[in-house]
Design an enzyme around this catalytic site. Structure first.
Site, PDB file in Angstrom:
ATOM      1  N   HIS A  55     -45.580  -8.880 -38.881  1.00 29.11           N
ATOM      2  CA  HIS A  55     -46.386  -8.455 -39.862  1.00 29.11           C
ATOM      3  C   HIS A  55     -46.778  -9.596 -40.378  1.00 29.11           C
ATOM      4  CE1 HIS A  55     -46.977  -4.108 -39.001  1.00 29.11           C
ATOM      5  NE2 HIS A  55     -44.871  -4.303 -38.433  1.00 29.11           N
ATOM      6  N   TYR A  56     -47.904  -9.900 -41.155  1.00 30.87           N
ATOM      7  CA  TYR A  56     -48.085 -10.340 -42.421  1.00 30.87           C
ATOM      8  C   TYR A  56     -48.199  -9.433 -43.614  1.00 30.87           C
ATOM      9  CZ  TYR A  56     -53.051 -11.435 -41.524  1.00 30.87           C
ATOM     10  OH  TYR A  56     -54.090 -11.114 -40.939  1.00 30.87           O
ATOM     11  N   THR A  57     -48.373  -9.625 -44.398  1.00 34.04           N
ATOM     12  CA  THR A  57     -48.146  -8.598 -45.874  1.00 34.04           C
ATOM     13  C   THR A  57     -49.480  -9.032 -46.495  1.00 34.04           C
ATOM     14  OG1 THR A  57     -47.730 -10.505 -47.611  1.00 34.04           O
ATOM     15  CG2 THR A  57     -46.292  -8.790 -46.353  1.00 34.04           C
ATOM     16  N   GLU A 119     -41.882  -7.681 -42.604  1.00 26.03           N
ATOM     17  CA  GLU A 119     -42.958  -8.194 -42.570  1.00 26.03           C
ATOM     18  C   GLU A 119     -42.941  -9.794 -43.279  1.00 26.03           C
ATOM     19  OE1 GLU A 119     -45.874  -7.026 -43.581  1.00 26.03           O
ATOM     20  OE2 GLU A 119     -46.196  -4.770 -42.784  1.00 26.03           O
ATOM     21  N   HIS A 167     -48.650  -6.764 -34.896  1.00 26.54           N
ATOM     22  CA  HIS A 167     -49.466  -5.784 -34.861  1.00 26.54           C
ATOM     23  C   HIS A 167     -50.402  -5.648 -33.803  1.00 26.54           C
ATOM     24  CE1 HIS A 167     -50.004  -2.805 -38.546  1.00 26.54           C
ATOM     25  NE2 HIS A 167     -49.948  -2.071 -37.166  1.00 26.54           N
ATOM     26  N   ASP A 177     -53.341  -8.716 -37.610  1.00 20.85           N
ATOM     27  CA  ASP A 177     -51.554  -9.773 -38.152  1.00 20.85           C
ATOM     28  C   ASP A 177     -50.752  -9.607 -36.998  1.00 20.85           C
ATOM     29  OD1 ASP A 177     -51.697  -6.908 -38.496  1.00 20.85           O
ATOM     30  OD2 ASP A 177     -49.707  -7.755 -39.888  1.00 20.85           O
TER      31      ASP A 177
END
Ligand SMILES: [Zn+2]
Length: 276
Positions: A55-57, A119, A167, A177
């Site tokens: 994921h990215y946050t 993340e 994700h 993401d």
């Protein structure tokens, strides 16, 4: 003699067992807890972690830490954008983190229970030079740190390459993401994920340039690959989103959701890997 000899060790054994039980109770300080005998270990078992989800946050590091530790969302690892990058462990790998949500891949649903989540601190889509949105790049040293972490996790849990996912793969209608700037090819170069062979894609594309597969073919191929995709036979919104998710990963330069010949070729090659 024989009776006595048989009786004596039994009594001793019982006494020892009782002493061990008392010691265990005293040590635990809890009279009601069970006494567990761990002398046997079953061969039939594997890791809880069957998938690795990236994921990215879309938040700064301080905000990411606050949200992922204080709210109803979490991940096992948080990879910072510091220099050098730092890897924070927020949830023990043996426990569930809450990162995947409503999710699906190749017959498996609700992947929080069976995955490890990472993340990555990255802003996600940011304003581009022409006023539109572009995905913020990932610094190379952050990706190097990620590769080391991913290699360690997949080795310890025996997670296969086709189960290292974004994700956007497992929830394509809700999530984009880790985004089109995430260097999946770099992971492929490390042998961490499958990648379609360029020569085979080119050959297949020339065939599909003349006879492009219909939407039903795309839907079937995307489902075989792992996505949850409608089998409607028409190019509806959800189908476009799934195609775009696939393109973001394997052809990030153009992820418009169009069922074009190159996308079909990449799908075909990935779904039918060459015999080794
Ligand atoms: Zn996510």
């Amino acid at each position: 003699m024989r009776g006595g000899a048989a009786t004596a060790p039994m009594t001793l054994k019982k006494l020892l067992a009782r002493a061990a039980l008392c010691a265990a109770v005293l040590l635990s300080g809890c009279a009601s807890g069970p006494v567990i005998d761990t002398r046997y270990t079953a061969k039939g078992q594997d890791s809880r972690a069957q998938f690795l989800i990236l994921h990215y946050t879309q938040e700064s590091l301080p905000n990411s830490v606050r949200i992922l530790t204080q709210q109803q969302v979490s991940a096992h690892y948080l990879l910072s954008d510091e220099s050098p990058p730092r890897i924070y462990r927020l949830v023990d790998e043996n426990r569930r983190a809450w990162h995947a949500g409503d999710s699906f891949w190749k017959g498996h649903a609700m992947l929080n229970a069976s995955s490890i989540g990472i993340e990555i601190v990255n802003p996600g889509p940011v304003p581009g030079p022409d006023g539109g949105k572009v995905f913020a790049p990932y610094p190379p040293e952050q990706i190097e740190a990620l590769v080391v972490l991913v290699k360690d996790i997949v080795a310890r849990h025996q997670i296969p390459p086709e189960r290292i996912l974004g994700h956007s793969d497992i929830a394509p209608l809700r999530k984009i993401d880790p985004g089109a700037s995430f260097p999946w090819k770099r992971l492929a170069d490390e042998g961490l994920i499958p990648w379609p062979d360029a020569a085979r894609v080119a050959a297949q594309k020339s065939i599909y340039d003349d006879h492009r597969p219909d939407v039903a073919w795309f839907q079937q191929a995307l489902a075989s690959h792992g996505f949850k995709v409608p089998a409607s036979g028409v190019l509806d919104g959800p189908t476009r989103r799934v195609i775009a998710a696939f393109q973001m990963k394997y052809r990030p330069a153009r992820h418009d959701g169009e069922p074009d010949a190159e996308t079909a070729a990449m799908l075909q090659v990935l779904n039918a890997p060459a015999a080794r």
